[in-house]
Design a protein around this motif. Structure first.
Motif, mmCIF file in Angstrom:
data_model
loop_
_atom_site.group_PDB
_atom_site.id
_atom_site.type_symbol
_atom_site.label_atom_id
_atom_site.label_comp_id
_atom_site.label_asym_id
_atom_site.label_seq_id
_atom_site.Cartn_x
_atom_site.Cartn_y
_atom_site.Cartn_z
ATOM 1 N N GLY A 123 58.318 25.067 34.432
ATOM 2 C CA GLY A 123 59.226 25.936 33.717
ATOM 3 C C GLY A 123 58.667 26.540 32.458
ATOM 4 O O GLY A 123 57.542 26.240 32.064
ATOM 5 N N VAL B 234 63.596 28.532 37.391
ATOM 6 C CA VAL B 234 62.680 27.811 38.272
ATOM 7 C C VAL B 234 63.405 27.633 39.599
ATOM 8 O O VAL B 234 64.575 27.239 39.620
ATOM 9 N N ARG C 264 59.907 31.202 38.470
ATOM 10 C CA ARG C 264 58.700 30.475 38.915
ATOM 11 C C ARG C 264 59.138 29.640 40.113
ATOM 12 O O ARG C 264 60.173 28.977 40.066
#
Ligand code: FEC
Length: 319
Positions: free
Chosen positions: A315, A101, A137
């Motif tokens: 996440g 992340v 992400r």
């Protein structure tokens, strides 16, 4: 077995010695070295806050605290100084992180802020062989993340209580009623006005944070406003009003007490400790305004919890 996870925590970056200021400033200016007068002026500002900014150390503390809270490794990458974002991305690949992340310590999306951090990370990823490349992400904005808004609101309430006299008229559970001569002035770093030509989200994201904080405090409309600070030393127009213009106008309207809340920043650094605590504070004194500044979020538990929730929500699933 769960894939190895990790967080890329991106921050502005800060020189840690006076000798590094020139190279840092050159990087901020996109590779153009500053004129000697500009460099001297910047060095003088760093000297006025003790020679170095606490920003790099605070970023590291934020990362360690987030790591403890999440139980995943957190890698720090800086936009304008060591360790560079690219170095952090490479370290993640080397350590075998597969699911990552990425998050910038700047709450408001802008092509010239959080977008630039993500861009730097994406470019760094392209340089890594696909087989070693973690999948990412990205969190590009968290302007209205509830625990962030509440953490800021808490600090506004606490700062208002430090104002002299009867600035706080009454505080029912969690709400803040300010005397007619008292205001909350939210601030954020200015950006060149040309960001409006590409509909950059920055000004509206800031507005939404301020609305949300004011809303959670039950602060009456007209008791708060947003101003921009620390505009660049360039000839082009920058987003305004500047903090100095706002203070001037407020004094003219009979405002005698102001809570300054740098809602665009999450740590103590030059722009808070000098531009607000030295420069704006001196101006407020000249204008006869009692000014207090909200405490920065730094590595306070409520802020780290807000970041942890953000990462967990973005996440990979457990498992
Ligand atoms: O404590 C420290 O050592 C570093 C504090 C620091 C933070 C910070 C945050 C933001 N900036 C943003 C945009 C710009 C733009 C320019 C610009 C220039 C500087 C200079 C210094 C500096 N910034 Fe910064 N910024 C910090 C420090 N910043 C030093 C150079 C001298 C000066 O102009 O004051 C203009 C570049 C140019 O001249 O071409 C644009 C934004 C943020 C907050 C959000 C974020 O982190 O991205 C936006 C902390």
């Amino acid at each position: 077995r769960a894939a190895r996870r990790g967080v890329l925590l991106m921050a502005y970056g800060s020189p840690e010695r006076l000798e590094e200021i020139e190279a840092y400033y050159t990087h901020i200016r996109g590779g153009r070295p500053p004129a000697p007068e500009l460099l001297e002026e910047l060095k003088a500002r760093y000297l006025a806050i003790g020679g170095v900014s606490p920003l790099a150390a605070i970023t590291r503390r934020q990362a360690r605290a987030l790591e403890r809270r999440l139980g995943w490794p957190v890698y720090v990458g800086m936009r304008h100084w060591h360790p560079w974002i690219a170095e952090a991305v490479e370290a993640m690949a080397r350590d075998g992180v597969r699911e990552a992340v990425g998050l910038a310590l700047a709450p408001h999306a802008s092509r010239m802020s959080s977008g630039a951090y993500v861009q730097a990370a994406r470019e760094a990823l392209q340089a890594i062989e696909p087989s070693r490349r973690p999948s990412f992400r990205w969190i590009e904005s968290w302007a209205t993340l509830q625990p962030f808004v509440l953490a800021v609101a808490r600090r506004v309430r606490e700062a208002a209580r430090r104002l002299p006299g009867d600035a706080v008229e009454q505080t029912a559970e969690g709400t803040l009623a300010l005397a007619p001569d008292t205001r909350v002035l939210f601030t954020a770093h200015s950006l060149p006005e040309r960001i409006r030509t590409w509909n950059d989200p920055y000004p509206s994201e800031l507005e939404r944070t301020c609305q949300a904080v004011a809303g959670s405090l039950g602060l009456a409309a007209g008791r708060w406003e947003l101003a921009y600070q620390s505009r660049g030393r360039t000839a082009e127009p920058w987003l305004g009003p500047d903090v100095s213009e706002a203070l001037e106008r407020l004094a003219g309207e009979g405002v005698g007490r102001v809570v300054v809340c740098p809602v665009g920043f999450v740590a103590d650094h030059l722009e808070v400790l000098y531009d607000l605590d030295v420069e704006a504070a001196a101006q407020a004194r000249r204008l006869g305004i009692a000014m207090v500044r909200t405490a920065s979020l730094n590595d306070a538990e409520d802020f780290i919890e807000a970041l942890a929730r953000l990462v967990i929500e973005a996440g990979p699933e457990d498992g």
